[in-house]
Design an enzyme around this catalytic site. Structure first.
Site, PDB file in Angstrom:
ATOM      1  CB  VAL A 186      -0.936   0.032   1.229  1.00  0.00           C
ATOM      2  CG1 VAL A 186      -2.001  -1.042   1.110  1.00  0.00           C
ATOM      3  CG2 VAL A 186      -0.153  -0.130   2.508  1.00  0.00           C
TER       4      VAL A 186
ATOM      5  CG  LEU B  91       9.080  -1.896  -9.957  1.00  0.00           C
ATOM      6  CD1 LEU B  91       8.542  -0.655 -10.648  1.00  0.00           C
ATOM      7  CD2 LEU B  91       8.088  -3.020 -10.110  1.00  0.00           C
TER       8      LEU B  91
ATOM      9  CB  ALA C  28      20.536   3.097   1.749  1.00  0.00           C
TER      10      ALA C  28
ATOM     11  CB  SER D 214      17.496  15.752 -15.900  1.00  0.00           C
ATOM     12  OG  SER D 214      17.457  15.638 -14.491  1.00  0.00           O
TER      13      SER D 214
ATOM     14  N   GLY E  37      12.221  13.501 -10.624  1.00  0.00           N
ATOM     15  CA  GLY E  37      10.866  13.474 -10.080  1.00  0.00           C
ATOM     16  C   GLY E  37      10.518  12.059  -9.699  1.00  0.00           C
TER      17      GLY E  37
ATOM     18  CB  CYS F 215      10.764   6.371  -5.154  1.00  0.00           C
ATOM     19  SG  CYS F 215       9.568   5.072  -5.414  1.00  0.00           S
ATOM     20  CG  PHE F 216      14.694   9.379  -6.629  1.00  0.00           C
ATOM     21  CD1 PHE F 216      14.771   8.047  -6.256  1.00  0.00           C
ATOM     22  CD2 PHE F 216      15.285   9.756  -7.822  1.00  0.00           C
ATOM     23  CE1 PHE F 216      15.419   7.115  -7.047  1.00  0.00           C
ATOM     24  CE2 PHE F 216      15.942   8.843  -8.625  1.00  0.00           C
ATOM     25  CZ  PHE F 216      16.009   7.518  -8.244  1.00  0.00           C
TER      26      PHE F 216
HETATM   27  C1  UDX Z   1      13.233   4.943  -8.685  1.00  0.00           C
HETATM   28  C2  UDX Z   1      14.371   3.917  -8.536  1.00  0.00           C
HETATM   29  O1  UDX Z   1      15.183   3.935  -9.714  1.00  0.00           O
HETATM   30  C3  UDX Z   1      13.810   2.539  -8.289  1.00  0.00           C
HETATM   31  O2  UDX Z   1      14.865   1.597  -8.073  1.00  0.00           O
HETATM   32  C4  UDX Z   1      12.895   2.585  -7.074  1.00  0.00           C
HETATM   33  O3  UDX Z   1      12.318   1.326  -6.851  1.00  0.00           O
HETATM   34  C5  UDX Z   1      11.810   3.640  -7.251  1.00  0.00           C
HETATM   35  O4  UDX Z   1      12.398   4.902  -7.546  1.00  0.00           O
HETATM   36  P1  UDX Z   1      11.559   5.672 -10.644  1.00  0.00           P
HETATM   37  O5  UDX Z   1      11.205   6.812  -9.741  1.00  0.00           O
HETATM   38  O6  UDX Z   1      10.447   4.880 -11.249  1.00  0.00           O
HETATM   39  O7  UDX Z   1      12.481   4.612  -9.848  1.00  0.00           O
HETATM   40  O8  UDX Z   1      12.438   6.218 -11.871  1.00  0.00           O
HETATM   41  P2  UDX Z   1      13.991   6.534 -12.129  1.00  0.00           P
HETATM   42  O9  UDX Z   1      14.369   5.921 -13.425  1.00  0.00           O
HETATM   43  O10 UDX Z   1      14.845   6.190 -10.966  1.00  0.00           O
HETATM   44  O11 UDX Z   1      13.981   8.116 -12.354  1.00  0.00           O
HETATM   45  C6  UDX Z   1      13.693   9.050 -11.320  1.00  0.00           C
HETATM   46  C7  UDX Z   1      13.894  10.462 -11.821  1.00  0.00           C
HETATM   47  O12 UDX Z   1      15.267  10.750 -12.020  1.00  0.00           O
HETATM   48  C8  UDX Z   1      13.201  10.756 -13.158  1.00  0.00           C
HETATM   49  O13 UDX Z   1      12.595  12.039 -13.111  1.00  0.00           O
HETATM   50  C9  UDX Z   1      14.352  10.705 -14.145  1.00  0.00           C
HETATM   51  O14 UDX Z   1      14.101  11.457 -15.299  1.00  0.00           O
HETATM   52  C10 UDX Z   1      15.469  11.296 -13.310  1.00  0.00           C
HETATM   53  N1  UDX Z   1      16.825  10.906 -13.768  1.00  0.00           N
HETATM   54  C11 UDX Z   1      17.212   9.600 -13.773  1.00  0.00           C
HETATM   55  C12 UDX Z   1      17.729  11.890 -14.161  1.00  0.00           C
HETATM   56  O15 UDX Z   1      17.405  13.083 -14.161  1.00  0.00           O
HETATM   57  N2  UDX Z   1      18.981  11.529 -14.556  1.00  0.00           N
HETATM   58  C13 UDX Z   1      19.401  10.227 -14.557  1.00  0.00           C
HETATM   59  O16 UDX Z   1      20.567   9.979 -14.910  1.00  0.00           O
HETATM   60  C14 UDX Z   1      18.480   9.239 -14.173  1.00  0.00           C
END
Ligand code: UDX
Length: 446
Positions: free
Chosen positions: A68, A142, A201, A248, A252, A255-256
Site C-alpha cells: 500500500v 523496479l 539508502a 536533467s 521526479g 520515490c526519490f
Molecule cells: C526509482 C528507482 O530507480 C527505483 O529503483 C525505485 O524502486 C523507485 O524509484 P523511478 O522513480 O520509477 O524509480 O524512476 P527513475 O528511473 O529512478 O527516475 C527518477 C527520476 O530521475 C526521473 O525524473 C528521471 O528522469 C530522473 N533521472 C534519472 C535523471 O534526471 N537523470 C538520470 O541519470 C536518471
C-alpha cells in the site's frame, strides 16, 4: 510477474477501490507500463485474479504482500518528512483480525526502518490463539517505464527477516518463489532492518548522483564545459560507473524525494542533525535545478515571458510512463504561470485532466479557472509548438527526437528558442534550422 513465472502459484490482487479493480479486470488497465498488458492478459483468469474481496484473499493466502502507499505526512508529527503508515497499519490489523491460519506477511511498501517491528506487535496482539505470523521485508527496486524488464531480470532481490529459525524458514519460502526465475546469487537475504534501510539508502544514493551531476551542470553552463562530456569521462572510471549521471531539469517520481525526506526524518529522530542536513541537500539541489532552468528561460527571452506562448513538451516525470508524481515539469510550469506566460503542454501519455489537477494549487480560490486561462493541453507536439516563442523539453520521450523540427520552426514566432531540459535533442541540427538552443549543462550559447 510472480503469476507469469510461477503457473503453480495463485496470485490474487485485492484493493478496497472497486473502480481500480474493475479497471484491472477490463480491457483498459489503470496504468501504462510497457509489456504489462501482455502479461496481465496472459495470466488473468488462470492464476492471476483481481478482486475487492480482501478478507477471502487473506484467508486463502499463505503469503500476504502488503503493497500500500506510504505518502509523506501532510500534518502532525513529522509533517513534510515522515512517511504516513496509516494504510500499512490498517492492512496489518485487517490481516490479524481475518486470518484463520498462520501467514507469512511480506512488507513490500517502502517504509521507515523498524516498521516490521510495529507490524509484528500488531499481528501478535490481535490474532487468534495458535496462529503464527512471520514478517519479511522485500523492498521493490523496479523503476517506472521499465517495470517489467526490471522484474523479469532484477539486479537483485532483497529479502530481510528476523534471525530466528522461524524467520529464516519464512525467508526461505519467499526465496523459493523468486528462485523460479531469478538466479539464486541475485536473491540476497539480510536482517529485517538492513533490508528496510537498504531501500531508502538505494534511492538516496541514486538521487544523490543526479543532484551531483546537476550541480556540475551549473558549473558547466558558467564555464563552457559540456556536462555530457564530463559525465562520460567520469563514468568510465569503473569505481564511479556510467549510469544515472544524465543531467536533467531535475528528478521526479514518487520515490526519490519521499524516501530522502524519510531518511532525513529518521536521522533527525536519531539525533543526527549533520546526517539529516547532508541528505536534505540532495533535495535542495533538485529544487535549485528546476528553478535555475525556468529562470534561464526567462532571462533568455529578454527577461520577460509575460503573455508569451511557451510550448512544454513532456509532463510525465520520465519517459514511458503517464505518472506525474513530483514531476519537474509541474514545478517549471507553475513558475511560468507566475510569470504570466501562456503555456501549451503536450505529453503522449498524461491525460489532460491530470495535468490540470497537478497545476492547480489546492485551497486557492478560483485558481482552477485561472489555470484554464493560462494553460492549454494539446494533442500533439506540433499543436503545442505552433505560434510559440519558446519550446521546453521537460520529459525525454523518444518521439521528441524525431519531430519535424523544420515544420515546427516555420510555425513559430521568431526568434524561435528551444530549451532542452533533458539533453536529448541534436542542438547543432536545430541551430542549422535557425533555432536558438539552450541545453542543460552546455553553456549559454543560444
Ligand atoms: C526509482 C528507482 O530507480 C527505483 O529503483 C525505485 O524502486 C523507485 O524509484 P523511478 O522513480 O520509477 O524509480 O524512476 P527513475 O528511473 O529512478 O527516475 C527518477 C527520476 O530521475 C526521473 O525524473 C528521471 O528522469 C530522473 N533521472 C534519472 C535523471 O534526471 N537523470 C538520470 O541519470 C536518471
Amino acid at each position: 510477474m510472480i503469476a507469469h513465472k510461477c503457473p503453480h502459484i495463485q496470485v490474487t490482487i485485492v484493493d478496497v477501490n472497486a473502480d481500480r479493480i474493475a479497471a484491472w479486470n477490463s480491457e483498459h488497465l489503470p496504468i501504462y507500463e510497457p509489456g504489462l498488458e501482455e502479461i496481465v492478459k496472459a495470466c488473468r483468469g488462470k492464476n492471476l485474479f483481481f478482486s475487492t474481496d480482501v478478507d477471502k484473499a487473506i484467508i486463502e493466502a499463505d503469503l500476504v504482500f502488503v503493497s500500500v502507499n506510504t505518502p509523506t505526512k501532510k500534518s502532525g508529527v513529522g509533517a513534510g518528512y515522515a512517511a504516513d503508515l496509516f494504510y500499512v497499519e490498517a492492512c496489518t490489523r485487517r490481516i490479524a483480525s481475518v486470518a484463520t491460519s498462520s501467514k507469512i506477511v511480506v512488507e513490500k511498501s517502502t517504509v521507515p526502518c523498524r516498521t516490521a517491528q510495529s507490524m509484528r506487535t500488531i499481528l501478535e496482539a490481535n490474532s487468534r490463539p495458535g496462529l503464527r505470523f512471520d514478517i519479511l521485508s522485500n523492498p521493490e527496486f523496479l523503476a517506472e517505464g521499465t517495470a517489467i524488464k526490471d522484474l523479469d531480470a532484477p539486479d537483485r532481490v532483497l529479502i530481510g527477516s528476523l534471525s530466528t529459525p522461524e524467520g529464516r524458514a519464512a525467508q526461505q519460502s519467499l526465496v523459493e518463489v523468486y528462485a523460479n526465475w531469478v538466479p539464486r546469487a541475485r536473491v540476497i537475504t539480510t536482517g529485517l532492518w538492513s533490508s528496510e534501510l537498504s531501500k531508502l539508502a538505494a534511492n538516496a544514493l541514486l538521487a544523490q548522483r543526479i543532484s551531483s551531476i546537476n550541480a556540475l551542470s551549473a558549473i558547466c553552463e558558467a564555464t563552457g564545459a559540456d556536462v555530457d562530456e564530463v559525465a562520460h569521462a567520469c563514468g568510465l572510471d569503473s569505481r564511479i560507473g556510467s549510469k544515472f549521471l544524465k543531467s536533467s531539469v531535475g528528478f521526479g517520481g514518487s520515490c526519490f524525494q519521499k524516501d530522502i525526506l524519510n531518511l532525513v526524518y529518521l536521522s533527525e529522530s536519531l539525533h543526527l542533525p549533520e546526517v539529516a542536513d547532508y541528505w536534505r541537500q540532495v533535495i535542495t539541489m533538485n529544487e535549485y535545478q528546476k528553478r535555475r532552468f525556468a529562470q534561464t528561460v526567462v532571462s533568455s527571452m529578454f527577461n520577460t515571458i509575460t503573455n508569451k506562448k511557451l510550448a512544454v513538451l513532456g509532463f510525465a516525470f520520465k519517459k514511458d510512463t503517464g505518472d506525474t508524481r513530483e514531476t519537474p515539469s509541474a514545478t517549471v510550469c507553475r513558475f511560468f504561470r507566475q510569470e504570466n506566460a501562456k503555456v501549451s503542454i503536450y505529453d503522449p501519455k498524461v491525460p489532460e485532466k491530470q495535468i490540470f489537477v497537478d497545476l492547480t494549487e489546492p485551497g486557492v480560490a478560483d485558481d482552477s479557472q485561472l489555470v484554464q486561462q493560462q494553460v492549454t493541453v494539446c494533442k500533439s507536439a506540433m499543436e503545442a509548438c505552433t505560434g510559440a516563442e519558446g519550446i521546453c523539453v521537460l520529459t525525454e520521450w523518444d518521439e521528441f527526437k524525431s519531430l519535424d523540427w523544420e515544420a515546427i520552426y516555420a510555425s513559430m514566432a521568431k526568434p524561435a528558442m528551444v530549451f532542452d531540459g533533458r539533453g536529448i535533442l541534436d542542438a547543432d541540427k536545430l541551430r542549422s534550422i535557425g533555432f536558438k538552443v539552450h541545453s542543460i549543462g552546455k553553456g549559454l550559447n543560444l
